[in-house]
Each structure stands twice: as C-alpha cells, then as structure tokens.
Motif scaffolding. Structure first.
Motif, PDB file in Angstrom:
ATOM      1  N   ASN A  89      42.257   8.732  22.880  1.00 38.63           N
ATOM      2  CA  ASN A  89      41.239   9.623  23.439  1.00 38.63           C
ATOM      3  C   ASN A  89      40.184   9.895  22.376  1.00 38.63           C
ATOM      4  N   ARG A  90      38.920   9.774  22.758  1.00 35.29           N
ATOM      5  CA  ARG A  90      37.818  10.085  21.841  1.00 35.29           C
ATOM      6  C   ARG A  90      36.922  11.129  22.481  1.00 35.29           C
ATOM      7  N   THR A  91      36.703  12.227  21.744  1.00 36.19           N
ATOM      8  CA  THR A  91      35.821  13.305  22.184  1.00 36.19           C
ATOM      9  C   THR A  91      34.892  13.656  21.034  1.00 36.19           C
ATOM     10  N   GLY A  92      33.629  13.262  21.136  1.00 37.49           N
ATOM     11  CA  GLY A  92      32.698  13.498  20.031  1.00 37.49           C
ATOM     12  C   GLY A  92      33.140  12.736  18.793  1.00 37.49           C
ATOM     13  N   ARG A  93      33.308  13.475  17.694  1.00 35.51           N
ATOM     14  CA  ARG A  93      33.749  12.849  16.448  1.00 35.51           C
ATOM     15  C   ARG A  93      35.271  12.791  16.315  1.00 35.51           C
ATOM     16  N   GLU A  94      35.958  13.428  17.236  1.00 39.02           N
ATOM     17  CA  GLU A  94      37.415  13.477  17.147  1.00 39.02           C
ATOM     18  C   GLU A  94      38.050  12.329  17.916  1.00 39.02           C
ATOM     19  N   THR A  95      39.002  11.664  17.267  1.00 36.65           N
ATOM     20  CA  THR A  95      39.779  10.606  17.901  1.00 36.65           C
ATOM     21  C   THR A  95      41.249  10.988  17.831  1.00 36.65           C
ATOM     22  N   ARG A  96      41.909  10.987  18.976  1.00 37.41           N
ATOM     23  CA  ARG A  96      43.337  11.292  19.037  1.00 37.41           C
ATOM     24  C   ARG A  96      44.083  10.072  19.559  1.00 37.41           C
ATOM     25  N   LEU A  97      45.179   9.762  18.907  1.00 32.03           N
ATOM     26  CA  LEU A  97      45.982   8.603  19.295  1.00 32.03           C
ATOM     27  C   LEU A  97      47.423   9.055  19.507  1.00 32.03           C
ATOM     28  N   ALA A  98      47.952   8.785  20.680  1.00 33.00           N
ATOM     29  CA  ALA A  98      49.325   9.158  21.027  1.00 33.00           C
ATOM     30  C   ALA A  98      50.166   7.901  21.174  1.00 33.00           C
ATOM     31  N   LEU A  99      51.289   7.887  20.482  1.00 32.85           N
ATOM     32  CA  LEU A  99      52.245   6.790  20.598  1.00 32.85           C
ATOM     33  C   LEU A  99      53.372   7.249  21.510  1.00 32.85           C
ATOM     34  N   MET A 100      53.487   6.621  22.674  1.00 37.38           N
ATOM     35  CA  MET A 100      54.470   6.989  23.683  1.00 37.38           C
ATOM     36  C   MET A 100      55.660   6.036  23.618  1.00 37.38           C
ATOM     37  N   GLU A 101      56.851   6.599  23.606  1.00 40.28           N
ATOM     38  CA  GLU A 101      58.076   5.803  23.632  1.00 40.28           C
ATOM     39  C   GLU A 101      58.928   6.258  24.804  1.00 40.28           C
ATOM     40  N   HIS A 102      59.197   5.333  25.732  1.00 35.05           N
ATOM     41  CA  HIS A 102      60.012   5.616  26.908  1.00 35.05           C
ATOM     42  C   HIS A 102      59.453   6.797  27.704  1.00 35.05           C
ATOM     43  N   GLY A 103      58.125   6.871  27.771  1.00 38.31           N
ATOM     44  CA  GLY A 103      57.480   7.891  28.575  1.00 38.31           C
ATOM     45  C   GLY A 103      57.306   9.228  27.905  1.00 38.31           C
ATOM     46  N   HIS A 104      57.719   9.369  26.650  1.00 38.43           N
ATOM     47  CA  HIS A 104      57.608  10.639  25.945  1.00 38.43           C
ATOM     48  C   HIS A 104      56.740  10.469  24.700  1.00 38.43           C
ATOM     49  N   LEU A 105      56.033  11.535  24.357  1.00 42.27           N
ATOM     50  CA  LEU A 105      55.177  11.523  23.178  1.00 42.27           C
ATOM     51  C   LEU A 105      56.029  11.458  21.918  1.00 42.27           C
ATOM     52  N   ALA A 106      55.846  10.401  21.106  1.00 41.23           N
ATOM     53  CA  ALA A 106      56.624  10.228  19.883  1.00 41.23           C
ATOM     54  C   ALA A 106      55.814  10.565  18.639  1.00 41.23           C
ATOM     55  N   GLU A 107      54.554  10.196  18.600  1.00 38.70           N
ATOM     56  CA  GLU A 107      53.696  10.469  17.452  1.00 38.70           C
ATOM     57  C   GLU A 107      52.306  10.812  17.955  1.00 38.70           C
ATOM     58  N   LEU A 108      51.646  11.719  17.255  1.00 43.16           N
ATOM     59  CA  LEU A 108      50.274  12.103  17.573  1.00 43.16           C
ATOM     60  C   LEU A 108      49.461  12.095  16.291  1.00 43.16           C
ATOM     61  N   HIS A 109      48.385  11.335  16.277  1.00 45.60           N
ATOM     62  CA  HIS A 109      47.519  11.219  15.103  1.00 45.60           C
ATOM     63  C   HIS A 109      46.112  11.665  15.481  1.00 45.60           C
ATOM     64  N   ILE A 110      45.472  12.392  14.576  1.00 39.44           N
ATOM     65  CA  ILE A 110      44.138  12.940  14.834  1.00 39.44           C
ATOM     66  C   ILE A 110      43.212  12.579  13.684  1.00 39.44           C
ATOM     67  N   ASP A 111      42.043  12.087  14.020  1.00 45.06           N
ATOM     68  CA  ASP A 111      41.002  11.756  13.032  1.00 45.06           C
ATOM     69  C   ASP A 111      39.725  12.431  13.477  1.00 45.06           C
ATOM     70  N   ARG A 112      39.133  13.240  12.573  1.00 44.19           N
ATOM     71  CA  ARG A 112      37.933  13.995  12.921  1.00 44.19           C
ATOM     72  C   ARG A 112      36.747  13.599  12.055  1.00 44.19           C
ATOM     73  N   GLY A 113      36.439  12.332  12.043  1.00 45.39           N
ATOM     74  CA  GLY A 113      35.236  11.845  11.384  1.00 45.39           C
ATOM     75  C   GLY A 113      35.252  12.047   9.892  1.00 45.39           C
ATOM     76  N   GLU A 114      34.342  12.928   9.399  1.00 40.67           N
ATOM     77  CA  GLU A 114      34.190  13.112   7.956  1.00 40.67           C
ATOM     78  C   GLU A 114      35.428  13.718   7.323  1.00 40.67           C
ATOM     79  N   LYS A 115      36.299  14.336   8.118  1.00 37.91           N
ATOM     80  CA  LYS A 115      37.524  14.905   7.579  1.00 37.91           C
ATOM     81  C   LYS A 115      38.725  13.983   7.781  1.00 37.91           C
ATOM     82  N   GLY A 116      38.447  12.710   8.042  1.00 32.98           N
ATOM     83  CA  GLY A 116      39.530  11.759   8.239  1.00 32.98           C
ATOM     84  C   GLY A 116      40.253  11.462   6.941  1.00 32.98           C
ATOM     85  N   GLY A 117      41.374  10.765   7.054  1.00 31.50           N
ATOM     86  CA  GLY A 117      42.175  10.443   5.875  1.00 31.50           C
ATOM     87  C   GLY A 117      41.499   9.413   4.994  1.00 31.50           C
ATOM     88  N   VAL A 118      41.879   9.416   3.735  1.00 33.17           N
ATOM     89  CA  VAL A 118      41.341   8.455   2.766  1.00 33.17           C
ATOM     90  C   VAL A 118      42.445   7.587   2.179  1.00 33.17           C
TER      91      VAL A 118
END
Length: 579
Positions: A8-37
């Motif tokens: 999912n992308r909303t503005g500068r924010e990108t959210r990525l959900a990893l689903m396993e067997h229909g359930h949320l297993a991991e959630l990662h968030i990147d907000r542009g300039e505050k993203g990981g390095v």
C-alpha cells in the motif's frame, strides 16, 4: 491458504504486509526521507577515536555520527591472511541480518592503530539509528543480489547449508571459484539450488559492476558522501523474500508496480506474472483485513484463543513478555492446563516478535511447570516456530522459574516505535501521579518555598483553619487591622503586606513555628487590654521600612465572601515606635 505480499502506498508512506496462511506475519513501513539506511555505503570521516571503548565515531552525513567498533574493521585496514572457505549457516543473510562484532578479533590491533581522526574510510550501515543512538557501521561491505551476496573486501566463498546435495554444492562452489574476482568473495544463497548457471553468472556480474561504480564514486567524492543506496523497501523484500512459496504480490500504486515488474524481468522473469495491480475502490489493507489485524495485535495485552493472554512491556534494556492463564481454567490437571497455555503462547510470541519487529534482549516468562519434560516440550515448540523467522535468534533453555532468555537481531526500530511517539504527560511510563498525590506535593512545595523566601520578598501563605497565621508586628498601642470593618475577626488568611510607596512588600510566612507563636487575637474574639502582645521574633519580620516615616498597609482577602469581595484594613506605625 496462500502466502501473499500486499503493498500500500499513500503519499510518501509505503506499507508492505507479508501474509502467511491468510494472517499478517510481518509489517514494514517506509516513510520517504525517514526510511532506513541499512545497506547504504558511505564515504565517512573519522571524527573521534575512543581507545577506552575500542570504537570510533564516523561522520557519514546523517543526523548523528555513526558508531564503528574495532571488531567491525576488516582486512582492508589490517594486513592479515585471507579467511578460509567455509559453509554458511544462514545463506539468506544480507547486511541487514549480519551481526557486527562488538569485540576485536583475537590478535586484532587496537582501534588507535587502525584509524585516526580526520581519516576518510568507506563504510556500510549495519544498523539504523535507533532512539538517541547513531547508526552502527562496518567496513565489511556486502552487496546482496537475488542469488548471491558479494563481499568485495573478504576472500571467502560460502555455500548454504540448506543446499544439502553434495553434487549440487560442488558444482556451485566450482562455478563461483572460477568466476569470482581475485581477493573477493561470494555467499551462495539457497535460491541458487536448481537454477541455471547463466542466471547465477548474471547476478554475479551485476554485483561486480555495482562494486565498480562504488569505487569510482569514492575516487570522485569527499567525505561525508553516500556512495551507494540500497533498494527501497519494496524491491528489498522482492529480492530477499519473493520465491516460489509466494503465490502473488498485490500493489495498489502503478509506479511501484512498474518498478517491481522491471526488477523481476531482470532477475526472476518466471515469477513476473504473480505481480498484480490492485484496482479496487476500497483501501487495499481494508480489503485484505490487514488494518484490523494491525489494531488488534499492537496493544500491550494480546489475548490467546484459549482465554489466556500475553503482556508485552518494552524497557530500555530489554523486552519482557509475560504469559498469563486469564480466563482459561483447563479440564484435567494444573500441569496440563499450564502446558496447554504455554504451547499456545509460544506460537503467539513468535508471531508477535515478527509482527512488531522486536529485537535485542527478550525475556519470556512462561507459567511455571513442574515436569522437566513439559519445559522441554515448550522449548522445542518455541524453536520450531522461530525457524520461520528471517531474523537471527539465539534462545536459551527454560529455567526452573519458567524464564526464557533470548536475543533477536535488531537493525531498526520496532513497529510500535516507528508508528508512535512517547506520551508528553507520562514520558512513556504509562501512568501519572494521582490527584491526591499532586495536591500534597503542592502543599509541601509551598512550605519549602516559604522557608526559602527571605524577609521582604512576596510569597504565598498556607492558612491554618484552627488558628490565625498572621504574625503582624505591632506594639500594645498600635491599632489592629482586623479590629474594624464588617468582616472583623472572620479572617483565615492569606495576608499580604505592601508599602505605601509600592516598592517593597512582605507576605505572611506560613512557617509552622510562626503559627505556634502567641498571636494577637481579634477584638471580636475577646481580646482585652491585658492580652499580651506578640513576641519580638514575630514583630521583627515586619521591620523592613527603608525610612522611619514609611507606611505599611496590610491587605487581606476574606475567605467567607461568596464573590471576589476584598476587605482592607490599614495599620500605621513609625520605625521609632516599632523599636
């Protein structure tokens, strides 16, 4: 059910959900300039060397200087033999999962012999800045690809232990040895198994070309400078986690969709058709039920299906997870009930660790079990669940008290930290002082302030309901300010004394010792001519006139009036009569 990746992308924010067997297993968030390095390569400048900590601070262009341990300085700064070839326990390890060394290796020179202040060095970020700490860096550069991990500074070849066929292992080792640059190394990842050698060679060439670009940029740059930025969140997950076990990837942004399509066309064309563009009207996370799972799973208390629950508390040094029986009462014996709750909790704990991205030191407090066999069974269940966790973990046996000590690799802030901020009122403690406590704190502070205030300064008085607290200096012939007026004799404080010139003022001291002195009583309360006058100590605090003719006016506020009515009375004295 299918394993899916939802983006999912909303503005500068990108959210990525990893689903396993229909359930949320991991959630990662990147907000542009505050993203990981993590994974970025920098040309940095050493700004401080700390021999006492065997570490150095390096300026790389971020908000805070990065931290470099002596144990993370690798062969390009130390003249020593190459590293012998060996197998790799975790073949999927990239710089994000690599564990920097906190201690110098045996025979490793001290930090002051390796770097000096002002020196320019090339480093890679191994840990994102977390809280008040700067980024953790290493001089050991690793460039991960789809099939290989290139290590330009280490003469080393590693093969995944998950590739268990000897014939396949020998074939891959011989191929890599033949095509790797001299003095450099590769790690062969698990996904290489069964892949054509041409695809592996393409990946190797891509990584080698990337390293050559980094070296060229270093020659043309001055520190601090970013020489190479790793892929963004979505492409990193596609590179490291997208495999045959993923049934589909759904993206709600066309631009991100096109970038993923181009990346997969180069590195995994056989899986390209599994990437889909979402065209629904509702938000994509609502359609897949992800928003509901996020809200349910990020509270402090997490309920289990049986009726038990977990309590997750984050502290500065560790994370504590407590297992409670809650509403579950079992059916047979206490030991069986406890075992059932602990087995269910072990599965949920690993799920929460992955979802919340909790790292560092973790203490698990299981419900006590009498039988050693049951403790071993819970431990094995915990280990089995952790096999699906991509982060590196280390788990110790369950103690007699039911405690498990474990560590989980932390390279960035956990999910709660990334989407929330510390409460301004409780400062993250989760509670504030009660109203009763605050009231008594205020009263004690008033008393302290009164004791600290010198004579001649205005302060607030503390009235005593049972007796007057005014200790106005007067002699037997001076008039009393409370002897006239409609409110005479009804005062309960506070009193304020101001000079007629308006330049000096005195307040009634709330000192308990003053309250105990012999004070003049109001005439309406029965004061007669034989009533003794206040003692000298009580009078002396009002001898503050700068001239014999200065007039002091006493002002009080009636506590019995319903509105804001103020009654005033004045007493005149001269410095001569007061003496």
């Amino acid at each position: 059910m299918a394993n899916e990746i939802i983006v999912n992308r909303t503005g500068r924010e990108t959210r990525l959900a990893l689903m396993e067997h229909g359930h949320l297993a991991e959630l990662h968030i990147d907000r542009g300039e505050k993203g990981g390095v993590v994974g970025n390569v920098y040309l940095g400048r050493v700004v401080r060397v700390l021999p006492g900590m065997q570490a150095a601070f390096v300026e790389i262009g971020l908000e805070r200087a990065a931290f470099l341990y002596a144990g993370d300085i690798y062969p390009q700064f130390v003249e020593e033999g190459g590293i012998e070839d060996k197998d790799v326990d975790d073949p999927e390890m990239t710089v994000a999962e690599a564990t920097p060394s906190s201690r110098p290796r045996t025979g490793h020179p001290p930090i002051q012999d390796l770097v000096r202040e002002g020196q320019e060095i090339m480093v890679q970020v191994a840990k994102d800045p977390i809280g008040t700490k700067g980024a953790r860096i290493t001089t050991h550069i690793t460039l991960p690809g789809r099939y290989m991990v290139f290590m330009p500074t280490v003469d080393h070849v590693g093969i995944s232990r998950r590739i268990d066929r000897d014939k396949e292992r020998r074939k891959l080792r011989e191929f890599v040895e033949k095509h790797r640059p001299k003095g450099a190394g590769f790690i062969v990842r698990t996904v290489c198994q069964g892949k054509p050698l041409s695809a592996i060679k393409q990946d190797m060439d891509y990584l080698i070309a990337t390293w050559e670009k980094i070296q060229k940029a270093r020659a043309e740059s001055r520190a601090p400078k970013c020489l190479h930025a790793d892929h963004g969140l979505v492409l990193r997950v596609v590179r490291d986690a997208f495999n045959e076990d993923v049934d589909r990837m759904v993206i709600d942004d066309r631009e991100v969709f096109q970038r993923v399509q181009a990346f997969m066309a180069d590195f995994m064309p056989n899986l390209k058709d599994r990437v889909q563009l979402y065209r629904g009207k509702e938000p994509i996370f609502d359609t897949f039920g992800i928003e509901t799972e996020i809200s349910r799973s990020l509270g402090r208390k997490v309920w289990l299906k049986s009726g038990g629950y977990l309590v997750i508390d984050h502290a500065e040094a560790l994370t504590a997870i407590d297992v409670n029986s809650g509403k579950f009462v079992g059916s047979s014996s206490l030991e069986e009930t406890t075992l059932a709750i602990n087995l269910e909790a072990a599965k949920e704990i690993v799920y929460q660790l992955r979802l919340r991205n909790i790292g560092g030191l973790i203490i698990l407090d299981f419900i006590d079990m009498e039988k050693a066999a049951n403790r071993e069974r819970v431990y094995r269940a915990l280990e089995e669940e952790l096999r699906n966790d991509r982060a590196r973990t280390n788990v110790l046996k369950i103690s007699d008290l039911g405690l498990v000590e474990m560590t989980r690799k932390r390279v960035q802030e956990n999910l709660v930290q990334s989407i929330s901020e510390t409460c301004l009122y409780c400062d993250g403690r989760g509670s504030t002082r009660s109203r009763t406590t605050v009231v008594y704190d205020i009263l004690r502070e008033i008393q302290r302030e009164a004791l600290r205030s010198p004579s001649g300064n205005t302060s607030t008085s503390t009235p005593t309901p049972s007796s007057p607290t005014c200790s106005t200096a007067r002699n037997s012939t001076a008039s009393t300010p409370w002897s006239s007026g409609s409110n005479a004799g009804s005062w309960s404080g506070p009193w304020a004394a101001t000079t007629s010139s308006g330049t000096r003022s005195t307040a009634v001291e709330p000192d308990s010792a003053i309250a105990r002195r012999r004070l003049p009583l109001p005439l309406s309360a029965g004061r007669g001519p034989d009533t003794p006058a206040p003692d000298v100590d009580s009078r002396s605090q009002y001898r503050n006139s700068s001239s014999p003719s200065e007039t002091v006016t006493m002002t009080r506020v009636s506590s019995r009036t319903a509105g804001s009515s103020v009654s005033q009375a004045s007493a005149t004295r001269s410095a001569a009569s007061a003496s």
